[in-house]
Motif scaffolding. Structure first.
Motif, PDB file in Angstrom:
ATOM      1  N   LEU A 173       0.858  -1.233  -0.053  1.00  0.00           N
ATOM      2  CA  LEU A 173      -0.009  -0.031  -0.103  1.00  0.00           C
ATOM      3  C   LEU A 173       0.724   1.158  -0.081  1.00  0.00           C
ATOM      4  N   SER A 174       0.410   2.255  -0.743  1.00  0.00           N
ATOM      5  CA  SER A 174       1.131   3.594  -0.577  1.00  0.00           C
ATOM      6  C   SER A 174       0.543   4.160   0.656  1.00  0.00           C
ATOM      7  N   PHE A 175       0.979   5.708   0.736  1.00  0.00           N
ATOM      8  CA  PHE A 175       0.991   6.237   1.627  1.00  0.00           C
ATOM      9  C   PHE A 175       0.460   7.576   1.054  1.00  0.00           C
ATOM     10  N   PRO A 176      -0.286   7.895   0.163  1.00  0.00           N
ATOM     11  CA  PRO A 176      -0.306   9.237  -0.491  1.00  0.00           C
ATOM     12  C   PRO A 176      -1.061  10.110   0.320  1.00  0.00           C
ATOM     13  N   ASP A 177      -0.537  11.476   0.535  1.00  0.00           N
ATOM     14  CA  ASP A 177      -1.027  12.435   1.335  1.00  0.00           C
ATOM     15  C   ASP A 177      -1.078  13.914   0.568  1.00  0.00           C
ATOM     16  N   GLN A 178      -1.424  14.935   1.124  1.00  0.00           N
ATOM     17  CA  GLN A 178      -1.229  16.067   0.892  1.00  0.00           C
ATOM     18  C   GLN A 178      -0.216  16.856   1.659  1.00  0.00           C
ATOM     19  N   LYS A 179       0.742  16.051   2.395  1.00  0.00           N
ATOM     20  CA  LYS A 179       1.573  16.564   3.414  1.00  0.00           C
ATOM     21  C   LYS A 179       2.727  17.299   2.566  1.00  0.00           C
ATOM     22  N   ALA A 180       3.324  16.793   1.470  1.00  0.00           N
ATOM     23  CA  ALA A 180       4.334  17.062   0.701  1.00  0.00           C
ATOM     24  C   ALA A 180       4.058  18.655   0.304  1.00  0.00           C
ATOM     25  N   ALA A 181       2.832  18.837  -0.249  1.00  0.00           N
ATOM     26  CA  ALA A 181       2.472  19.951  -0.813  1.00  0.00           C
ATOM     27  C   ALA A 181       2.196  21.151   0.028  1.00  0.00           C
ATOM     28  N   CYS A 182       1.624  20.629   1.396  1.00  0.00           N
ATOM     29  CA  CYS A 182       1.887  21.676   2.427  1.00  0.00           C
ATOM     30  C   CYS A 182       3.127  21.922   3.179  1.00  0.00           C
TER      31      CYS A 182
END
Length: 329
Positions: free
Chosen positions: A249-258
């Protein structure tokens, strides 16, 4: 107020997690029912050199709200360890009286400069997508319309997790802390201290500056529109201790953009203390791990799953230094 707002200057900085992988989660495994009751979570990663071992427990967020985490393996290993490495983080160095002098600077920190609203600063199509999500998760909270997108994104995300039966997973941290205190285990902080001598200046600059945080806001909307079921898949995989599923499973989230919205802001570029924070935190943790491995037969650490499995894996950094790293069965 100070304790809540000052850390938001480094809001979503990669202090406790490496950058997320970007592959989509497998749709075929989508689950809508969250596991409840007592669950063990994943097994322990083993870092060793000779007869000295560092055991690493991987945490994940969000988790099912009604999950009761209990791992006999973790409790046994931790109870027999001589040292506990706290999760890596960056903390501000500041005293109580200095914080009082800074309170006037904190007022209005979350607001857009010049009284702008979300409608003013966001592209029209993004603002249109935001409205139904606001109604669904934040209701009639009109105050957020004058806040910066990065802060609104955080509030929206937290509210969506709560309504979806998910939580940040603080219960796991509290359980670990309880075991550490029960057995009077030595605790070592593994992060870095950030100099706050120019904090007032930085806060003042921040309030005046624009942030390139539209991408952060947009990716948060993306995640809430399409990724809530995938969050449940990952949460269930962690709760069951399914290492194969976790690794797939991947762990995609919005964290990098923030992260980027903060790290690339003009006010940050003027502050030496806020430069290369992610790299400095990882370096500090690796140094603490090496010291623990040198002096103890058994040590214990907690890292986020992205710090273990992500592209900037802390354990890979130890492996590159010659330590043997073994994944749980």
């Amino acid at each position: 107020m100070f304790k809540r707002l000052l850390p938001t200057l480094c809001l979503l900085l990669p202090l406790t997690a490496a950058l997320a992988q970007e592959e989509p989660a497998p749709a075929a495994e989508t689950e809508t029912v969250l596991l409840v009751g007592q669950r063990p979570g994943p097994g322990l990663w083993k870092v060793s050199k000779g007869d000295h071992t560092l055991w690493v427990f991987g945490t994940y967020s969000p988790l099912p709200d009604k999950l009761e985490w209990r791992s006999q393996e973790v409790e046994k290993v931790l109870a027999q360890s001589q040292e506990y490495l706290a999760p890596p983080r960056a903390q501000f160095k500041i005293g109580f009286f200095k914080s009082l002098t800074m309170l006037p600077t904190l007022i209005g920190l979350e607001k857009n400069p010049d009284g702008a609203t979300l409608k003013d600063v966001l592209p029209a199509e993004v603002y249109a997508r935001w409205q139904p999500l606001k109604d669904k998760y934040l209701g009639k909270n009109s105050g957020v319309e004058r806040e910066r997108p990065i802060f609104v994104a955080q509030k929206l995300y937290e509210a969506a997790l709560k309504q979806s039966g998910l939580t940040r997973g603080a219960a796991v941290d509290k359980k670990i802390d309880g075991i550490v205190k029960q057995h009077d285990i030595k605790v070592t902080e593994t992060g870095i201290k950030l100099d706050t001598s120019n904090a007032s200046e930085a806060l003042s600059d921040f309030k005046k500056s624009q942030l390139a945080d539209t991408a952060c806001f947009t990716k948060t909307l993306d995640r809430l529109e399409s990724d809530l079921d995938a969050m449940r898949v990952r949460a269930n995989a962690w709760a069951k201790g399914d290492i194969d599923a976790i690794q797939k499973l991947s762990f995609p989230d919005q964290k990098a953009a923030c992260d980027d919205a903060m790290l690339n802001a003009e006010f940050v570029k003027k502050q030496p203390a806020l430069q290369n924070v992610k790299e400095r935190v990882q370096t500090a943790w690796v140094a603490a791990a090496e010291k623990a491995l040198e002096h103890n037969t058994s040590s214990f650490a907690m890292l986020s799953m992205t710090d273990i499995l992500g592209g900037n894996s802390y354990l890979n950094a130890l492996k590159a230094k010659g330590y043997e790293v073994t994944s749980p069965d």
